[in-house]
Structure formats: C-alpha cells, structure tokens
Design an enzyme around this catalytic site. Structure first.
Site: not given
Ligand code: PGA
Length: 245
Positions: A7, A9, A93, A95, A164, A170, A206
């Site tokens: 992803n 983003k 997601h 976010e 997640e 993140g 992460s």
């Molecule tokens: P990250 O994001 O690996 O940067 O923690 C994972 C995600 O949001 O799918």
C-alpha cells in the site's frame, strides 16, 4: 495461495510511483502460488498498471467510491477502477476510517460495490490502542465484521480481510506475531458466521523485511499488507523473498 500487498498510500507522486514500479519490475520475482498486488495513488494507477503489465505484479486501488458513475465530485468508483484493470481494492483502511471519517456503513457499501464491479475487496479491520487497553480488541473486530458482512449477499465472491491493529500502523512497532495469529484465528472463525467460503486473512501494521518471516511462519496468516516498507523496491523484494517457506 499467499499474499504480499504493498500500500503506497500518499507517499509518492506520479513520477516517483513510476520509478518505483520500474524498479519493482527489475527486482521482483513473484513466487509461484503468491499474489502480489501494489496499490498506487489514483493519479499514478494507470502508469503503474502499464509498467507492471507484463509481470505477475497486479495493481489495486487504495479506496473506491461505492456509486458506479455520476455526479460524485472527487470520487473514483470500484467500477471505473475495475474497467481500468484493478484486480483488488482496499476497503475500510483505518486511515480512511479515522482520518477521513469513513463509517462501517460506507465501508460496507464499498465492499458491495467491489463485489458488483468484480474487484476483490481487501477489507481492513483492527482495534485501536484504547480498545486493546480496555480489553476490547476481540469485541472491536467482531463488531466490524458484523457491520461489514451481516446480510450482505456475497456467495462465491472472493474476499480478503486484513487484520491491521490501528496502533501498529506506521508506528514501527508491529503486533507480536503470535498475538496476530491468535487474532486472525478468531477473525476467521467470526467470518464463518456470515460467509461460508474460506477467507484469506492478512496481517498489516509495521511489517518490514526483518519481521515478515515471523508473521508468515504462522500457517493461519495468509499474507501481509505492507505500507511504508513497500515503497522501497529492495525492501519490498526482500519482504517477498522472506515470505516464502
Ligand atoms: P505500515 O502500513 O506498514 O506503514 O505500518 C500498513 C498499512 O497501513 O496497510
């Protein structure tokens, strides 16, 4: 089948996305029985799709609008992504949920839109740190599953779920892999209440080239959804290599 998803983003502009896609084509060998999907920004989607077209890397959308077409300023629908070659789409997601205020109801409509458009939805669920501190991690994911899947006719549609935990995304601190496996087992059992086909469940939060093998060593974890580490071609190539057991 195992799954490694990247992803991107809003980390990359169109040019940077193009450069990354070109590097991936040179660096990555998608192993047999693996599905590898990258999720570029909407602006870079078509260019990335064309660059990876001759490989086994597929492209997905980070978000979709549920209405197929019409007067929806700023939206791009599951149907339009499907027509442009998206194989998968992220739905719900964290976010989208916590920064942009997306509700369970909206995520459910997006899931249905993906079903109607023939895109595999990658439905993201997970508890917040507050939920976890209050002993409500299991409650939260069960509730999200109920709100997404109850009374949604999905027979014979492919769905993927990504566990997640919001506190792991993140932050550089992934969930303990044994705990992720426990939660994923619980999630799989809960989904069975609503949907009879087996649903692959991935871990995200992460994951990097150092930690991926811990997660992939659990047979209940079907793959990983990788954010920031997927925007570095070498790291992403290592993540794929270390996912093979
Ligand atoms: P990250 O994001 O690996 O940067 O923690 C994972 C995600 O949001 O799918």
């Amino acid at each position: 089948m195992k799954y490694v998803f990247g992803n991107w983003k809003m980390y990359l502009d169109e040019k940077e996305s193009t450069v990354l896609a070109e590097k991936l084509v040179q660096t990555i060998q998608v192993p047999k029985d693996f599905t590898c999907v990258v999720f570029p920004s909407t602006l870079a989607f078509a260019r990335v799709r064309d660059i990876v077209a001759s490989t086994h890397i597929r492209v997905g959308s980070q978000n979709v609008s549920w209405a197929p077409r019409g007067a929806y300023t700023g939206a791009t629908s599951a149907q339009i992504f499907s027509d442009s070659g998206a194989s998968h789409a992220l739905v719900g997601h964290s976010e989208r949920r916590y920064i942009f205020g997306e509700t369970d109801e909206a995520a459910r409509k997006k899931l249905e839109a993906c079903r109607d458009a023939g895109i595999v939805p990658v439905v993201c669920i997970g508890e917040t740190s507050e939920d976890r501190e209050n002993g409500k991690a299991e409650y939260r994911v069960k509730k999200q599953i109920l709100k997404l899947f109850e009374n949604v006719p999905l027979s014979d549609v492919s769905i993927i779920v990504a566990y997640e935990p919001v506190w792991a995304i993140g932050t550089g601190t992934p969930c303990d892999h044994a705990e992720a496996a426990r939660m994923i087992e619980l999630i799989k059992n809960e989904i069975k209440v609503y949907y009879t086909n087996p649903v692959p469940v991935l871990y995200g939060g992460s994951v990097d080239e150092q930690t991926v093998s811990d997660f992939m060593s659990h047979s209940v974890i079907d793959g990983v959804l990788v954010g920031s580490a997927s925007t570095d071609a070498i790291k992403f190539a290592h993540i794929i290599e270390h996912s093979v057991f």
